[in-house]
Write an enzyme that holds these catalytic residues in place. Structure first.
Site, short mmCIF file in Angstrom:
data_model
loop_
_atom_site.label_atom_id
_atom_site.label_comp_id
_atom_site.label_asym_id
_atom_site.label_seq_id
_atom_site.Cartn_x
_atom_site.Cartn_y
_atom_site.Cartn_z
N CYS A 88 -5.58 -2.28 7.19
CA CYS A 88 -6.54 -1.17 7.04
C CYS A 88 -8.29 -1.87 6.86
O CYS A 88 -8.75 -1.29 7.71
CB CYS A 88 -6.53 -0.13 6.69
SG CYS A 88 -5.99 -0.66 4.84
N CYS A 135 0.60 -1.37 0.17
CA CYS A 135 -0.05 0.17 0.11
C CYS A 135 0.90 1.55 0.46
O CYS A 135 0.49 2.09 -0.89
CB CYS A 135 -0.72 0.03 1.24
SG CYS A 135 -1.92 1.24 1.66
#
Length: 378
Positions: A200, A104
């Site tokens: 997340c 990410c």
């Protein structure tokens, strides 16, 4: 304030947490033109049907209003799915244990978000990561954050030198307690907000139940190294090397740990004892290396330290050889639970050099018939 700073624009990637809020505050105090930018990477609702990302964005708006800076939101849901999550699912389906946060940072924050920041006329992209940047006459270096308990260089080792040129990390010079103090003294809306933990897109949910929505895992056997069946597992994707929790294997003796996977047979291999020699190896191979500045691979063997997981203490090691991109690494002391597709990250003192993806461990101490040294921590 220098005129150079006054004329520079910084986009701050704001998550709705205290770290990025303080990053924005500090940059404005320095005199930068600051823009807050919130990324929406995942479509998710909580148990009340409210969008979790929307809740975080509301906190971003509150902080930006307090700081009197503009704020925007950008939607990278498709980019995240294509560049991060699809890879995450494929690797779990293959029985591996990937680290999506590293991908990410590389593909979303310091590529898609950085590109968006440049579109807004920014000179820099800033984040709330606990790392530092040192300007070098050739290329900047990525340094560990000064707070050893919060250092996040492990997660940023793959962003590359070009992205680092455009990056700022205002809280990397601070202890976490100091960040909280700054937020509270300036009454920032996120001052008392709890830190987010974990991946997340999973949040506080049960990992196994989340993964089961995307991975078709098949039940199979827990077996010992000798081939004795000692229980049933729910699917190899749900287990990682060194895991103790959630095995639900009864019986007398020490706790059970995952020491390996036989993916073709859909078997999870387990043994008893925190210090079982099957959990330890002192060599590994790694591929897909990335280097922030100059690669050390032209001058092997290369002495350095490394981490094979976040929060691990630096481990002295040697990069012995590079065979067509396949690195062989030897450690001075045995390493516990070397896990394929986790990252090994290399350091010289406080400088993060880069890293690679673990391909496989070398022979375990059990396979070599060696006794584990007493000083090796479990």
């Amino acid at each position: 304030m220098s005129s150079n700073v006054k004329n520079k624009t910084v986009v701050v990637g704001m998550s709705g947490g205290v770290d990025s809020s303080v990053a924005a505050f500090l940059l404005k105090e320095e005199g930068y033109n600051v823009i807050g930018m919130f990324m929406k990477n995942w479509e998710e609702e909580n148990e009340h049907g409210d969008c979790i990302a929307e809740e975080d964005y509301e906190d971003v708006i509150r902080v930006c209003d307090q700081l009197e800076i503009p704020h925007y939101t950008v939607n990278f849901v498709q980019e995240y799915w294509d560049g991060v999550f699809s890879s995450f699912v494929k690797e779990y389906e293959a029985g591996l244990t990937p680290n999506p946060d590293i991908l990410c940072n590389k593909e979303i924050k310091f590529k898609a978000l950085l590109d968006k920041a440049m579109e807004y006329g920014a000179d820099y992209l800033a984040t709330g990561h606990y790392v530092r940047k040192r300007e070098d006459h050739i290329q900047p270096q990525l340094l560990k954050g000064l707070d050893p308990g919060k250092d996040q260089s492990y997660f940023l080792h793959a962003i590359g030198g070009q992205s680092l040129n455009k990056a700022l990390f205002p809280v990397g010079e601070l202890q976490k307690s100091e960040v909280r103090r700054i937020a509270e003294e300036n009454s920032l809306a996120t001052a008392k907000k709890k830190d987010s933990t974990g991946i997340c897109f999973i949040g506080k949910r049960n990992f196994k139940s989340f993964l089961s929505q995307y991975v078709d895992a098949q039940p199979g056997n827990f077996e010992t190294i000798e081939g004795e069946t000692v229980g049933q597992h729910d699917g190899v994707a749900y287990y990682t090397i060194g895991q103790r929790r959630g095995l639900a294997i009864g019986g007398a003796g020490d706790a059970w740990f995952v020491v390996g996977k036989d993916i073709p047979r859909n078997v999870v291999v387990v043994e008893q004892g925190t210090r079982h020699p099957a959990l330890f190896a002192d060599t590994l191979t790694a591929t897909e290396s990335t280097w922030i500045a100059k690669s050390p691979l032209s001058d092997l063997p290369f002495r350095c330290t490394a981490k094979i997981r976040y929060r691990q203490n630096d481990q002295p090691c040697t990069i012995d050889s590079n065979e067509n991109g396949r690195l062989h690494i030897s450690f001075d002391i045995p390493q516990r639970a070397v896990t394929p597709r986790q990252s090994i990250v290399f350091y010289k003192d406080e400088v993060c050099l880069g890293g690679a993806l673990i391909e496989d461990r070398g022979p375990s101490y059990h396979e070599r018939g060696k006794v584990l040294p007493k000083e090796v921590s479990s």
